[in-house]
Design an enzyme around this catalytic site. Structure first.
Site, short mmCIF file in Angstrom:
data_model
loop_
_atom_site.label_atom_id
_atom_site.label_comp_id
_atom_site.label_asym_id
_atom_site.label_seq_id
_atom_site.Cartn_x
_atom_site.Cartn_y
_atom_site.Cartn_z
N ASP A 1 0.87 -1.19 0.05
CA ASP A 1 -0.02 -0.06 -0.15
C ASP A 1 0.89 1.19 0.06
OD1 ASP A 1 -2.28 1.39 0.14
OD2 ASP A 1 -2.50 1.34 2.33
N ASP B 1 2.79 2.35 8.06
CA ASP B 1 1.41 1.64 7.60
C ASP B 1 1.73 0.17 6.83
OD1 ASP B 1 -1.16 1.27 7.39
OD2 ASP B 1 -1.57 2.77 6.00
N1 LIG Z 1 5.21 6.60 13.76
C1 LIG Z 1 4.46 7.63 13.34
N2 LIG Z 1 5.11 8.75 13.44
C2 LIG Z 1 4.42 10.16 13.10
N3 LIG Z 1 3.16 10.07 12.39
C3 LIG Z 1 2.38 8.81 12.23
C4 LIG Z 1 3.28 7.48 12.72
N4 LIG Z 1 2.33 6.90 12.45
C5 LIG Z 1 1.27 7.06 11.88
N5 LIG Z 1 1.31 8.62 11.94
C6 LIG Z 1 0.42 9.50 11.08
O1 LIG Z 1 -0.91 8.64 11.26
C7 LIG Z 1 -1.42 8.69 10.02
C8 LIG Z 1 -2.14 7.40 9.78
O2 LIG Z 1 -1.26 6.29 10.09
P1 LIG Z 1 -1.27 4.84 9.13
O3 LIG Z 1 -1.06 5.16 7.76
O4 LIG Z 1 -0.13 3.99 9.67
O5 LIG Z 1 -2.72 4.39 9.44
P2 LIG Z 1 -3.97 4.03 8.48
O6 LIG Z 1 -5.30 3.68 9.51
O7 LIG Z 1 -3.65 3.45 7.34
O8 LIG Z 1 -4.23 5.65 8.00
P3 LIG Z 1 -4.68 5.83 6.55
O9 LIG Z 1 -6.00 5.52 6.30
O10 LIG Z 1 -4.64 7.56 6.73
O11 LIG Z 1 -3.65 5.33 5.40
C9 LIG Z 1 -0.29 8.89 9.03
O12 LIG Z 1 -0.29 9.24 7.65
C10 LIG Z 1 0.67 9.77 9.67
O13 LIG Z 1 0.24 11.22 9.36
MG LIG Z 2 -1.89 5.21 5.87
#
Ligand SMILES: Nc1ncnc2c1ncn2[C@@H]1O[C@H](COP(=O)(O)OP(=O)(O)OP(=O)(O)O)[C@@H](O)[C@H]1O
Ligand SMILES: [Mg+2]
Length: 280
Positions: A214, A231
């Site tokens: 992804d 992610d």
């Molecule tokens: N380790 C981290 N440090 C800083 N920001 C983070 C971190 N992990 C996640 N984030 C923030 O949180 C958001 C969502 O995290 P992630 O992509 O892992 O989850 P998701 O549920 O798949 O979200 P999405 O649906 O937006 O893809 C990221 O785009 C980022 O902005």
């Molecule tokens: Mg994400």
């Protein structure tokens, strides 16, 4: 004996009582020692990881609500000890009912659920099944993050997993949470430097036989001049998963399209060919 004697304890038995319960105000005692050793991050541990039993976890607010998880800012600190204090990202998976997006079953093909009760519950879509699925995605992301970290790839350090919650290194830029690559407009030199880093990260994954699955500028954080890939729950085996090559191709297409749109042309087919060569 008078009634008074029974209700008023002898002062020799009176002591100051503090409940060994969560401190309140949305905080909790650190869950570090509650989780099994295998649910704690790989060694050697970065020195910022707070492992003290006296630490308290305080939620500082939500960082981002995603499609399938919410990411919170969580401080883990020992009260009155400024040397032991860190802010981490806490990613909490929601059960399937509360998601707006369902990962395709193509990602999990070839993966096994060890407990047959869980497998049946998953198949039937019961409440227990949904909880198992949320835990399974968290577990998959945890395993991927540890493996990639151990391989030296640019992912956040995985601190611990507790059910559907993963605590990880908060990726920052100048002390604030780093933006997604998609939100940045790097100068030409930095753009080249970013592309080199992303290619290297993708080759590193390919050498492990996996594709992110992804990958796009939305799942890469720009911490100043350093990129960090996030992610990871759907990371797919490019050889064992029948759709592995398709996921790898899609990752290449997303990455190539973003750099090309920012003025640095990247050929998705060439990128894909390089990665396939690295995978075998
Ligand atoms: N380790 C981290 N440090 C800083 N920001 C983070 C971190 N992990 C996640 N984030 C923030 O949180 C958001 C969502 O995290 P992630 O992509 O892992 O989850 P998701 O549920 O798949 O979200 P999405 O649906 O937006 O893809 C990221 O785009 C980022 O902005
Ligand atoms: Mg994400």
């Amino acid at each position: 004996m008078s009634t008074d004697d029974r209700t008023t304890p002898d002062p020799r038995f009176a002591f100051d009582f503090h409940a060994y319960d969560d401190p309140g105000d949305g905080s909790r005692f650190s869950t570090w020692l509650q989780v099994e050793p295998l649910c704690r991050g790989p060694e050697p541990r970065p020195d910022w990881v707070v492992t003290s039993q006296a630490a308290v976890d305080t939620e500082l607010g939500i960082l981002k609500t995603g499609k399938e998880a919410d990411v919170f800012l969580l401080e883990r600190a020992v009260p009155d000890d400024p040397g032991q204090s860190v802010v981490m990202a806490a990613k909490r998976y929601r059960d399937e009912q509360h998601r707006s997006f369902h990962r395709s079953a193509a990602y999990t093909e070839g993966r096994r659920t060890r407990r047959s009760r869980d497998a049946r519950a998953l198949a039937k879509g019961t409440a227990h099944g949904r909880a198992v699925a949320a835990g399974a995605w968290a577990g998959a992301e945890w395993e991927a993050m540890k493996r990639f970290w151990d391989a030296g790839l640019p992912v956040p350090y995985p601190v611990q997993i507790d059910g559907t919650e993963i605590l990880m290194e908060l990726v920052t830029d100048d002390g604030v949470p780093a933006p997604r690559l998609a939100q940045t407009r790097p100068e030409p030199d930095l753009l080249v430097c970013y592309l080199d880093q992303l290619r290297a990260a993708m080759s590193g994954l390919a050498r492990l036989g996996v594709a992110h699955g992804d990958l796009s500028a939305y799942n890469v954080l720009a911490a100043g001049d350093r990129l960090v890939v996030i992610d990871l729950p759907q990371a797919v085996d490019v050889v064992a998963n029948p759709a592995g090559m398709d996921f790898l191709m899609r990752d290449c297409r997303n990455v190539a399209a973003w750099f090309t749109a920012r003025g640095l042309p990247v050929d998705e087919g060439e990128l894909f060919a390089d990665l396939v060569a690295a995978a075998f």
